[in-house]
Scaffold this motif. Structure first.
Motif, mmCIF file in Angstrom:
data_model
loop_
_atom_site.group_PDB
_atom_site.id
_atom_site.type_symbol
_atom_site.label_atom_id
_atom_site.label_comp_id
_atom_site.label_asym_id
_atom_site.label_seq_id
_atom_site.Cartn_x
_atom_site.Cartn_y
_atom_site.Cartn_z
ATOM 1 N N GLN A 12 3.593 1.080 -4.820
ATOM 2 C CA GLN A 12 2.217 1.110 -4.305
ATOM 3 C C GLN A 12 1.827 -0.269 -3.771
ATOM 4 O OE1 GLN A 12 -0.937 -0.275 -5.222
ATOM 5 N NE2 GLN A 12 -1.973 0.981 -3.691
ATOM 6 N N LEU A 13 1.134 -0.279 -2.639
ATOM 7 C CA LEU A 13 0.643 -1.540 -2.069
ATOM 8 C C LEU A 13 -0.566 -1.266 -1.191
ATOM 9 C CD1 LEU A 13 1.087 -4.638 -1.539
ATOM 10 C CD2 LEU A 13 2.318 -3.947 0.536
ATOM 11 N N ASP A 14 -1.624 -2.043 -1.399
ATOM 12 C CA ASP A 14 -2.741 -2.094 -0.462
ATOM 13 C C ASP A 14 -2.490 -3.311 0.421
ATOM 14 O OD1 ASP A 14 -5.093 -2.489 0.934
ATOM 15 O OD2 ASP A 14 -6.399 -2.082 -0.771
ATOM 16 N N ALA A 15 -2.109 -3.073 1.667
ATOM 17 C CA ALA A 15 -1.683 -4.152 2.557
ATOM 18 C C ALA A 15 -2.823 -5.070 2.983
ATOM 19 C CB ALA A 15 -0.997 -3.577 3.797
ATOM 20 N N THR A 16 -4.068 -4.753 2.569
ATOM 21 C CA THR A 16 -5.194 -5.644 2.872
ATOM 22 C C THR A 16 -5.441 -6.653 1.755
ATOM 23 O OG1 THR A 16 -6.920 -4.255 1.858
ATOM 24 C CG2 THR A 16 -6.309 -3.759 4.129
ATOM 25 N N GLN A 17 -4.841 -6.452 0.597
ATOM 26 C CA GLN A 17 -5.150 -7.273 -0.583
ATOM 27 C C GLN A 17 -4.119 -8.386 -0.750
ATOM 28 O OE1 GLN A 17 -8.075 -6.861 -2.364
ATOM 29 N NE2 GLN A 17 -8.459 -5.464 -0.657
ATOM 30 N N THR A 18 -4.318 -9.467 -0.026
ATOM 31 C CA THR A 18 -3.333 -10.546 -0.036
ATOM 32 C C THR A 18 -3.158 -11.159 -1.423
ATOM 33 O OG1 THR A 18 -5.076 -12.060 0.717
ATOM 34 C CG2 THR A 18 -3.627 -11.131 2.397
ATOM 35 N N ALA A 19 -4.199 -11.101 -2.254
ATOM 36 C CA ALA A 19 -4.093 -11.667 -3.604
ATOM 37 C C ALA A 19 -3.058 -10.926 -4.450
ATOM 38 C CB ALA A 19 -5.451 -11.640 -4.304
ATOM 39 N N SER A 20 -2.717 -9.697 -4.046
ATOM 40 C CA SER A 20 -1.752 -8.901 -4.812
ATOM 41 C C SER A 20 -0.310 -9.111 -4.344
ATOM 42 C CB SER A 20 -2.088 -7.410 -4.699
ATOM 43 O OG SER A 20 -1.761 -6.914 -3.403
ATOM 44 N N ASN B 142 -0.936 7.919 -1.767
ATOM 45 C CA ASN B 142 -0.317 9.229 -1.978
ATOM 46 C C ASN B 142 1.073 9.100 -2.600
ATOM 47 O OD1 ASN B 142 0.552 11.886 -1.885
ATOM 48 N ND2 ASN B 142 -0.406 12.283 0.100
ATOM 49 N N GLN B 143 1.090 8.941 -3.924
ATOM 50 C CA GLN B 143 2.360 8.765 -4.624
ATOM 51 C C GLN B 143 3.242 10.009 -4.515
ATOM 52 O OE1 GLN B 143 1.998 7.698 -8.770
ATOM 53 N NE2 GLN B 143 4.195 7.382 -9.010
ATOM 54 N N ALA B 144 2.633 11.195 -4.569
ATOM 55 C CA ALA B 144 3.410 12.435 -4.494
ATOM 56 C C ALA B 144 4.184 12.515 -3.188
ATOM 57 C CB ALA B 144 2.487 13.644 -4.640
ATOM 58 N N GLU B 145 3.530 12.138 -2.079
ATOM 59 C CA GLU B 145 4.199 12.160 -0.781
ATOM 60 C C GLU B 145 5.311 11.115 -0.741
ATOM 61 O OE1 GLU B 145 4.788 14.261 2.527
ATOM 62 O OE2 GLU B 145 3.191 14.673 1.084
ATOM 63 N N ALA B 146 5.060 9.956 -1.337
ATOM 64 C CA ALA B 146 6.075 8.904 -1.394
ATOM 65 C C ALA B 146 7.304 9.379 -2.166
ATOM 66 C CB ALA B 146 5.496 7.653 -2.036
ATOM 67 N N SER C 233 5.533 6.140 3.491
ATOM 68 C CA SER C 233 5.389 7.486 2.934
ATOM 69 C C SER C 233 4.976 8.522 3.975
ATOM 70 C CB SER C 233 4.361 7.482 1.797
ATOM 71 O OG SER C 233 3.075 7.138 2.288
ATOM 72 N N ARG C 234 4.674 8.076 5.196
ATOM 73 C CA ARG C 234 4.180 9.013 6.202
ATOM 74 C C ARG C 234 4.457 8.487 7.605
ATOM 75 N NH1 ARG C 234 -0.995 6.280 7.039
ATOM 76 N NH2 ARG C 234 -1.844 7.892 8.382
ATOM 77 N N GLY C 235 4.368 9.375 8.566
ATOM 78 C CA GLY C 235 4.423 9.001 9.970
ATOM 79 C C GLY C 235 5.656 8.209 10.370
ATOM 80 N N ILE C 236 5.422 7.163 11.138
ATOM 81 C CA ILE C 236 6.521 6.343 11.651
ATOM 82 C C ILE C 236 7.276 5.662 10.518
ATOM 83 C CG2 ILE C 236 7.030 4.242 12.965
ATOM 84 C CD1 ILE C 236 4.807 5.113 14.931
ATOM 85 N N GLY C 237 6.562 5.155 9.516
ATOM 86 C CA GLY C 237 7.227 4.474 8.406
ATOM 87 C C GLY C 237 8.191 5.385 7.674
ATOM 88 N N ARG C 238 7.761 6.612 7.427
ATOM 89 C CA ARG C 238 8.632 7.604 6.790
ATOM 90 C C ARG C 238 9.877 7.833 7.635
ATOM 91 N NH1 ARG C 238 9.208 12.942 7.858
ATOM 92 N NH2 ARG C 238 9.888 14.339 6.168
ATOM 93 N N SER C 239 9.688 7.960 8.939
ATOM 94 C CA SER C 239 10.826 8.167 9.835
ATOM 95 C C SER C 239 11.786 6.984 9.793
ATOM 96 C CB SER C 239 10.331 8.398 11.274
ATOM 97 O OG SER C 239 11.432 8.540 12.148
#
Length: 254
Positions: free
Chosen positions: A62-70, A40-44, A15-21
């Protein structure tokens, strides 16, 4: 016109920076994307709209990349998103999501180190593991590292070391996934003018000038410098590039 035969990428932190590019550069190349955002869903949704304007399709999850259980749940949501795009599997994985960190060896806390480990190494390891059953044979993986694994700048020991682990992991992935004809590479950006690290390279004129002075091509990198390189690396023309660390820095500190 979109087609179910289109290649599909999953890009974390899109949703931002390099990933967005990366997402937008892939769209220009006819590739559809499933990309993640943290809060930031709006930006996504803006990025997804830009992809549609380019004639391709994108799904933001949506993803929290630290939450491996998810991650098992995310794999299920990714599978549903693939179905929306008329596919069962995807072709490219870009492990880009991450956080910055600046602190000395003496002052870095255990909590800070654990957070870096969770997002930059553990998260990359286990998200890739969960998505492998959905990745097409003959696909590609790019893990995003940093120029700070080569260029040593005090205050970056914890961050640079975690990215160094990702670079080693990349080579192991390439070896183990070779029988499936999956190529795995690392892209290591130099200093890029994004909102990363609070936008300090982009917004601090003195630091911007300092970085430009360290760079052979005489300027600070822009997101599209890296996003375009990653999109190119995923293409079939680069099929024989495997297990490599490719620095995309304009020639910093050479």
């Amino acid at each position: 016109m979109s087609s179910s035969l289109a290649k599909i990428a999953i890009v974390t932190g899109g949703s931002r920076g390099i990933g967005r590019s990366v997402v937008l550069n892939l769209a220009k190349r006819g590739v559809d994307s499933i990309f993640t955002y943290y809060t930031n869903q709006a930006e996504a949704e803006k990025v997804a709209a830009q992809v549609r304007e380019a004639g391709r399709r994108a799904v933001a999850l949506q993803l929290d990349a630290t939450q491996t259980a998810s991650f098992s749940d995310f794999a299920e949501r990714a599978s549903a998103a693939l179905a929306e795009l008329g596919a069962e599997r995807f072709d490219y994985l870009v492990n880009n999501a991450g956080t910055s960190h600046h602190n000395s060896l003496a002052q870095t806390t255990e909590e800070e180190l654990d957070q870096l480990y969770n997002v930059h190494f553990k998260g990359v390891f286990f998200l890739t593991q969960k998505l492998l059953p959905l990745l097409n044979d003959g696909g590609r993986i790019v893990n995003v590292s940093t120029g700070l694994t080569r260029i040593v700048i005090p205050g970056s020991a914890a961050y640079g070391s975690m990215k160094g682990a990702v670079e080693v992991l990349t080579r192991y992935m390439a070896k183990e996934l070779g029988p499936r004809r999956i190529a795995v590479n690392t892209v290591a950006p130099g200093a890029i003018a994004t909102d990363f690290s609070g936008g300090m390279v982009r917004d601090n004129p003195e630091l911007n000038k300092q970085v430009a002075g360290m760079t052979a091509l005489g300027r600070v990198g822009q997101p599209d410098d890296v996003g375009g390189a990653i999109a190119s690396l995923l293409s079939d023309e680069q099929r024989w590039v495997n297990a490599q660390r490719i620095e995309v820095s304009g020639g910093m500190s050479i």
